[in-house]
Write a protein that holds these residues in place. Structure first.
Motif, PDB file in Angstrom:
ATOM      1  N   TYR A  40      51.920  34.833  32.421  1.00  0.00           N
ATOM      2  CA  TYR A  40      52.032  34.759  33.921  1.00  0.00           C
ATOM      3  C   TYR A  40      50.897  35.931  34.580  1.00  0.00           C
ATOM      4  N   SER A  41      50.551  36.013  34.563  1.00  0.00           N
ATOM      5  CA  SER A  41      49.290  37.171  35.064  1.00  0.00           C
ATOM      6  C   SER A  41      47.828  36.374  35.375  1.00  0.00           C
ATOM      7  N   MET A  42      47.667  35.475  33.929  1.00  0.00           N
ATOM      8  CA  MET A  42      46.981  34.698  34.166  1.00  0.00           C
ATOM      9  C   MET A  42      46.681  33.438  35.624  1.00  0.00           C
ATOM     10  N   VAL A  43      47.847  33.428  35.798  1.00  0.00           N
ATOM     11  CA  VAL A  43      49.038  32.529  36.662  1.00  0.00           C
ATOM     12  C   VAL A  43      48.302  33.058  37.714  1.00  0.00           C
ATOM     13  N   GLY A  44      48.374  34.354  38.113  1.00  0.00           N
ATOM     14  CA  GLY A  44      49.003  34.420  39.637  1.00  0.00           C
ATOM     15  C   GLY A  44      47.043  35.397  39.603  1.00  0.00           C
ATOM     16  N   ALA A  45      46.635  35.352  38.990  1.00  0.00           N
ATOM     17  CA  ALA A  45      45.205  35.734  39.158  1.00  0.00           C
ATOM     18  C   ALA A  45      44.682  34.194  39.737  1.00  0.00           C
ATOM     19  N   LEU A  46      45.033  33.350  38.680  1.00  0.00           N
ATOM     20  CA  LEU A  46      43.731  31.168  38.915  1.00  0.00           C
ATOM     21  C   LEU A  46      44.986  30.869  40.349  1.00  0.00           C
ATOM     22  N   ASN A  47      45.972  31.299  41.204  1.00  0.00           N
ATOM     23  CA  ASN A  47      46.773  30.838  41.796  1.00  0.00           C
ATOM     24  C   ASN A  47      46.491  31.510  43.034  1.00  0.00           C
TER      25      ASN A  47
ATOM     26  N   LEU B 173      33.312  43.257  42.315  1.00  0.00           N
ATOM     27  CA  LEU B 173      33.631  41.781  42.504  1.00  0.00           C
ATOM     28  C   LEU B 173      34.676  41.321  43.691  1.00  0.00           C
ATOM     29  N   MET B 174      35.676  41.889  44.254  1.00  0.00           N
ATOM     30  CA  MET B 174      36.732  42.401  45.498  1.00  0.00           C
ATOM     31  C   MET B 174      36.169  42.466  46.019  1.00  0.00           C
TER      32      MET B 174
ATOM     33  N   VAL C  23      40.638  34.087  53.681  1.00  0.00           N
ATOM     34  CA  VAL C  23      40.297  35.995  54.570  1.00  0.00           C
ATOM     35  C   VAL C  23      41.330  36.731  53.766  1.00  0.00           C
ATOM     36  N   TYR C  24      42.489  36.084  54.513  1.00  0.00           N
ATOM     37  CA  TYR C  24      43.743  36.961  54.348  1.00  0.00           C
ATOM     38  C   TYR C  24      43.757  36.872  52.410  1.00  0.00           C
ATOM     39  N   THR C  25      43.745  35.772  52.135  1.00  0.00           N
ATOM     40  CA  THR C  25      44.039  36.424  50.031  1.00  0.00           C
ATOM     41  C   THR C  25      42.734  36.862  49.710  1.00  0.00           C
ATOM     42  N   ILE C  26      41.600  37.010  50.596  1.00  0.00           N
ATOM     43  CA  ILE C  26      40.508  37.378  49.482  1.00  0.00           C
ATOM     44  C   ILE C  26      40.687  38.723  49.877  1.00  0.00           C
ATOM     45  N   PHE C  27      40.757  39.255  51.347  1.00  0.00           N
ATOM     46  CA  PHE C  27      41.125  41.040  51.684  1.00  0.00           C
ATOM     47  C   PHE C  27      42.554  41.295  50.802  1.00  0.00           C
ATOM     48  N   LYS C  28      43.521  40.628  50.619  1.00  0.00           N
ATOM     49  CA  LYS C  28      44.514  41.353  49.155  1.00  0.00           C
ATOM     50  C   LYS C  28      44.226  42.087  48.696  1.00  0.00           C
ATOM     51  N   ASN C  29      42.854  41.483  47.787  1.00  0.00           N
ATOM     52  CA  ASN C  29      42.167  42.053  46.070  1.00  0.00           C
ATOM     53  C   ASN C  29      42.144  43.322  46.790  1.00  0.00           C
ATOM     54  N   LEU C  30      41.720  43.431  47.790  1.00  0.00           N
ATOM     55  CA  LEU C  30      41.633  45.255  47.964  1.00  0.00           C
ATOM     56  C   LEU C  30      42.752  46.168  47.835  1.00  0.00           C
ATOM     57  N   THR C  31      44.235  46.384  47.619  1.00  0.00           N
ATOM     58  CA  THR C  31      45.468  46.171  47.559  1.00  0.00           C
ATOM     59  C   THR C  31      45.649  46.464  46.161  1.00  0.00           C
ATOM     60  N   ILE C  32      45.139  46.004  45.454  1.00  0.00           N
ATOM     61  CA  ILE C  32      45.147  46.164  44.061  1.00  0.00           C
ATOM     62  C   ILE C  32      43.946  47.422  44.149  1.00  0.00           C
ATOM     63  N   ILE C  33      42.781  47.300  44.168  1.00  0.00           N
ATOM     64  CA  ILE C  33      41.997  49.324  43.972  1.00  0.00           C
ATOM     65  C   ILE C  33      42.635  49.931  44.830  1.00  0.00           C
ATOM     66  N   VAL C  34      43.356  49.446  45.106  1.00  0.00           N
ATOM     67  CA  VAL C  34      43.898  51.606  46.030  1.00  0.00           C
ATOM     68  C   VAL C  34      44.984  51.296  44.942  1.00  0.00           C
TER      69      VAL C  34
ATOM     70  N   PHE D 177      34.837  31.870  46.018  1.00  0.00           N
ATOM     71  CA  PHE D 177      34.914  31.477  44.711  1.00  0.00           C
ATOM     72  C   PHE D 177      34.841  33.345  44.091  1.00  0.00           C
ATOM     73  N   LEU D 178      34.029  33.903  44.529  1.00  0.00           N
ATOM     74  CA  LEU D 178      33.661  35.759  43.787  1.00  0.00           C
ATOM     75  C   LEU D 178      35.307  35.904  43.639  1.00  0.00           C
ATOM     76  N   GLY D 179      35.881  36.411  44.567  1.00  0.00           N
ATOM     77  CA  GLY D 179      37.688  36.163  45.109  1.00  0.00           C
ATOM     78  C   GLY D 179      38.250  35.705  43.893  1.00  0.00           C
ATOM     79  N   PHE D 180      37.961  34.311  43.776  1.00  0.00           N
ATOM     80  CA  PHE D 180      38.830  33.620  42.103  1.00  0.00           C
ATOM     81  C   PHE D 180      38.595  34.362  41.162  1.00  0.00           C
ATOM     82  N   VAL D 181      37.171  34.380  41.113  1.00  0.00           N
ATOM     83  CA  VAL D 181      36.332  35.257  39.924  1.00  0.00           C
ATOM     84  C   VAL D 181      37.020  36.736  39.351  1.00  0.00           C
ATOM     85  N   SER D 182      37.387  37.929  40.742  1.00  0.00           N
ATOM     86  CA  SER D 182      37.182  38.270  40.687  1.00  0.00           C
ATOM     87  C   SER D 182      38.745  38.700  39.989  1.00  0.00           C
TER      88      SER D 182
END
Length: 391
Positions: free
Chosen positions: A317-324, A180-181, A146-157, A349-354
């Motif tokens: 590197y950007s792709m690895v960061g997303a896949l990681n 998706l995020m 859950v923490y990892t998924i919600f960290k994606n919201l930082t990208i939006i802000v 899965f959705l967080g990974f895809v986003s």
């Protein structure tokens, strides 16, 4: 917040460097020369490993995963309440390690301490304190997935902050990744709350579990805005500071030490009884090792990031960061007994895809924004700094 190494090391052929070297221990007879094979020099092996894309990617993934897992292990104790102290130890260990590496000649480009730069950078360090403290508190109450998924919201802000303050733009593909995020975060929260109500993955009553989750979401919300403020503020100041390589990490950790120590002495309970609760005898050694490692892990991640960019590319590197994000979320399911439900797996899965869609959008944005048909060669440091400025 970590800067990268400044120099690209050119690849050298092992055959050119070591093929003509004669082993002094080989016999003089032709039969011995035919049977004996010259030993492979250690330098050649290290050279090949240093230029291995696969190894650099694996090292970066392991460093970031271990950092999250160790942080969760340290702060997940039921009685843990010395968060400022923990973060101070992190900064102290990291600063000491940087100074040691400088003395050993590993960080040759680390500039001497400049009090004028320190004064200018201090407000950024205060934003960093807010970011790491709220992040640690959120990780204490929420599961790793859950923490990892919600960290994606930082990208939006951050993205919309750049639109407002730096004249950035958001492409349709980026908007898709944002959608998706948000959707993955909603599903993750719903699955987490439902698991708490049903008693899945929780050893306490539903009301206590929900209260813990609510605290976690509150800290996570604050962390999203603190992280965005830190990243945007750092982008505005860092160009004026002319920081290189590990300068940013050095000043960040050095300047946060007194702030964290003062906050710990003022706000935290330093009685012997509370210390015993935070460091129970059965896990005391493991906690101390974890606290030290978490400080060293910041340097590991910084080095592995620079290594990955140097031997692959900033795009990889950007792709690895997303896949990681996927293995990080899975590590929470494995090591911390996070609830495994259809909703939680779907959210991961959705967080990974986003994250993957967002990385692809950034790659396409860079390709379309480049007018010349060719780009000049850039060092790993220059390329990573450019990525940080455009992220």
């Amino acid at each position: 917040m970590s800067n990268k190494k400044n120099e690209d090391i050119e690849m050298r052929s092992a055959d050119q460097d070591f093929g003509g070297e004669k082993d002094p221990f080989l016999g003089r007879t032709a039969s011995h020369r035919a049977r004996d094979v010259p030993p492979v020099a250690v330098g050649a092996v290290l050279e090949k490993l240093d230029h291995s894309p696969g190894l650099s990617i694996l090292a970066y993934c392991m460093a970031s995963i271990s950092m999250t897992v160790v942080n969760k292990y340290v702060v997940s104790g039921s009685e843990w309440n010395l968060m400022f102290f923990y973060l101070a130890v992190q900064s102290l260990v990291c600063t000491a390690a940087i100074m040691l590496c400088k003395q050993l000649g590993l960080f040759k480009n680390l500039a001497p301490f400049d009090s004028v730069k320190a004064k200018k950078w201090f407000p950024i360090s205060l934003l960093l304190v807010g970011m790491i403290y709220t992040g640690a508190k959120a990780l204490q109450f929420l599961s790793v997935p859950v923490y990892t998924i919600f960290k994606n919201l930082t990208i939006i802000v951050i993205a919309y902050g750049e639109v407002l303050w730096f004249g950035g733009s958001v492409s349709p593909m980026t908007l898709l990744s944002f959608g998706l995020m948000v959707l993955s975060s909603i599903i993750a929260a719903w699955a987490d709350i439902q698991a708490a109500i049903d008693g899945v993955g929780h050893n306490v009553e539903a009301s206590a579990a929900l209260s813990t989750l609510n605290a976690g979401y509150a800290w996570m919300g604050m962390n999203v805005f603190c992280t965005a403020s830190y990243v945007l503020g750092m982008r505005k100041v860092i160009k004026k500071m002319n920081f290189k390589d590990y300068d940013t990490m050095f000043y960040n950790n050095l300047l946060t030490i007194p702030v964290l120590v003062v906050f710990s002495l003022i706000a935290e309970d330093w009685s012997s009884a509370n210390i015993a609760k935070n460091f129970p005898v059965e896990s005391r050694r493991g906690l101390m090792i974890g606290m030290v490692y978490s400080g060293l892990a910041a340097i590991f991640i910084s080095y592995c990031s620079a290594w990955c960019i140097r031997v692959t590319s900033s795009t990889t590197y950007s792709m690895v960061g997303a896949l990681n994000k996927l293995p990080i979320a899975i590590s929470g399911l494995i090591f911390f007994n996070a609830p495994v439900t259809f909703g939680s797996v779907s959210a991961i899965f959705l967080g990974f895809v986003s994250g993957l869609v967002f990385a692809l959008a950034k790659v396409r944005q860079k390709v379309t924004s480049v007018l010349p048909t060719t780009q000049p060669t850039m060092s790993a440091s220059s390329q990573s700094n450019r990525d940080a400025a455009n992220s």
